[in-house]
Scaffold this active site. Structure first.
Site, PDB file in Angstrom:
ATOM      1  N   HIS A   1       0.776  -1.292   0.158  1.00  0.00           N
ATOM      2  CA  HIS A   1       0.002  -0.061  -0.022  1.00  0.00           C
ATOM      3  C   HIS A   1       0.682   1.338  -0.072  1.00  0.00           C
ATOM      4  CE1 HIS A   1      -3.468  -1.966  -0.030  1.00  0.00           C
ATOM      5  NE2 HIS A   1      -3.397  -2.692   1.295  1.00  0.00           N
TER       6      HIS A   1
ATOM      7  N   ARG B   1       7.350  -5.192   3.060  1.00  0.00           N
ATOM      8  CA  ARG B   1       5.900  -5.906   2.865  1.00  0.00           C
ATOM      9  C   ARG B   1       5.803  -5.991   1.388  1.00  0.00           C
ATOM     10  NH1 ARG B   1      -0.176  -4.230   4.867  1.00  0.00           N
ATOM     11  NH2 ARG B   1       0.125  -2.418   3.729  1.00  0.00           N
TER      12      ARG B   1
ATOM     13  N   ASP C   1      17.140 -10.638  -2.340  1.00  0.00           N
ATOM     14  CA  ASP C   1      18.400 -10.485  -2.837  1.00  0.00           C
ATOM     15  C   ASP C   1      18.671  -8.967  -2.839  1.00  0.00           C
ATOM     16  OD1 ASP C   1      18.252 -13.049  -3.769  1.00  0.00           O
ATOM     17  OD2 ASP C   1      17.756 -12.543  -5.738  1.00  0.00           O
TER      18      ASP C   1
ATOM     19  N   GLU D   1      -5.660 -11.378   7.930  1.00  0.00           N
ATOM     20  CA  GLU D   1      -6.477 -10.211   7.566  1.00  0.00           C
ATOM     21  C   GLU D   1      -7.774 -10.488   6.655  1.00  0.00           C
ATOM     22  OE1 GLU D   1      -4.328  -7.113   5.886  1.00  0.00           O
ATOM     23  OE2 GLU D   1      -3.261  -8.300   4.294  1.00  0.00           O
TER      24      GLU D   1
ATOM     25  N   ASP E   1      -8.135  -4.574   7.119  1.00  0.00           N
ATOM     26  CA  ASP E   1      -8.603  -5.617   6.100  1.00  0.00           C
ATOM     27  C   ASP E   1      -9.425  -6.445   6.934  1.00  0.00           C
ATOM     28  OD1 ASP E   1      -8.234  -5.123   3.259  1.00  0.00           O
ATOM     29  OD2 ASP E   1      -6.178  -5.425   3.861  1.00  0.00           O
TER      30      ASP E   1
HETATM   31  C1  3PY Z   1      -4.451  -3.563   7.265  1.00  0.00           C
HETATM   32  O1  3PY Z   1      -4.634  -2.962   8.306  1.00  0.00           O
HETATM   33  O2  3PY Z   1      -5.121  -4.322   6.583  1.00  0.00           O
HETATM   34  C2  3PY Z   1      -3.006  -3.648   6.853  1.00  0.00           C
HETATM   35  O3  3PY Z   1      -2.567  -4.117   6.098  1.00  0.00           O
HETATM   36  C3  3PY Z   1      -2.161  -2.783   7.728  1.00  0.00           C
HETATM   37  O4  3PY Z   1      -0.784  -2.428   7.186  1.00  0.00           O
HETATM   38 MG    MG Z   2      -4.447  -5.096   4.694  1.00  0.00          MG
END
Ligand code: 3PY
Ligand code: MG
Length: 263
Positions: free
Chosen positions: A46, A71, A85, A147, A173
């Site tokens: 994100h 991430r 890498d 999530e 999420d």
């Molecule tokens: C969420 O809150 O869904 C996330 O992915 C936080 O980084």
């Molecule tokens: Mg998320």
């Protein structure tokens, strides 16, 4: 190999505070890397960051005492391997919903025979040292994001995946998955219960429990609950809040505490 001090501390049961980068800037990375965070995550999901921007950010983090993590945008093996890498010492993988997905994620982070990571750690060896290959399988941190409803349903099977170090809750999420508005600090009972459930199952399985938060106060509260890997908001939120506060103060309007989803 340069040690992964964050993973070592997490395995000892210590809690760590992780910074979060969404702005594609090595200068931001350097500033946040020098702010005292134990680790800093370059967010390619994100954050506004692609691989070509992430590489100089990882280089900038190398000039600081913090441990560099990423991430990834998705559970994509070649993409995960490229970022390793490039010198990432740990990977947070979003939307892990099944044990098969978790196993495939872990496999991408481990050289054979433990996994199917392909060899070519060109920059990782500059950062880690020439003996990177001998230690990388143990040193690289793997955190699977829980999530989704399916991730919740399969939680115990995901937590049982060998080589997975821990789980990281995405509260926004997770809230959506449970029929609520996205929030980094969910108040709805169903989400609060799901977060408590993930924490306690991670503890039972001896896996690191982590969670995204929107502020230092919220992160401290999560550490108090037992979470070991916390994120007190990202640098976008910090910049927004500090700028709004400075403007309001200059105008004699006092603090304008902005509500934020953490992004
Ligand atoms: C969420 O809150 O869904 C996330 O992915 C936080 O980084
Ligand atoms: Mg998320």
């Amino acid at each position: 190999m340069r040690p992964n001090t964050v993973k070592e501390r997490l395995l000892k049961g210590e809690s760590v505070v992780n910074g979060w980068l969404g702005i594609p800037s090595p200068l931001s990375a350097e500033i946040v890397g020098l702010a005292g965070f134990d680790s800093v995550t370059v967010d390619l999901q994100h954050g506004m960051i692609a691989f070509d921007a992430a590489l100089p950010m990882l280089q900038a983090l190398s000039a600081t005492p913090t441990t560099p993590l990423v991430r990834v945008p998705s559970n994509n093996g070649p993409q995960i391997m490229s970022l390793l890498d490039a010198g990432a010492y740990g990977v947070i993988c979003p939307m892990i919903s099944t044990p098969e997905q978790a196993a495939s994620f872990v496999s991408a982070c481990r050289y054979p025979p433990k996994g199917d990571r392909s060899f070519g750690p060109s920059r990782a060896m500059l950062y880690a040292g020439d003996d990177y290959y001998q230690h990388a399988n143990e040193a690289i941190l793997t955190l699977a994001m829980i999530e989704t409803q399916q991730g919740l349903d399969n939680l115990d099977e995901i937590l049982a995946v060998d080589g997975l170090d821990g789980v990281f809750i995405g509260p926004n999420d997770l809230s959506l998955a449970l029929g609520q508005a996205p929030s980094s600090e969910p108040k709805a009972d169903v989400v609060v219960k799901a977060i408590a459930h993930i924490l306690s199952r991670a503890q039972v399985h001896g896996k690191i429990p982590g969670i995204f938060c929107s502020s230092g106060e919220a992160a401290a509260m999560r550490i108090g609950q037992g979470f070991k890997f916390v994120v007190p908001g990202n640098e976008v939120t910090h910049l927004k809040q500090a700028a709004a506060h400075a403007v309001a103060t200059a105008r004699g309007q006092g603090t304008s505490a902005t509500k934020s989803s953490g992004y």
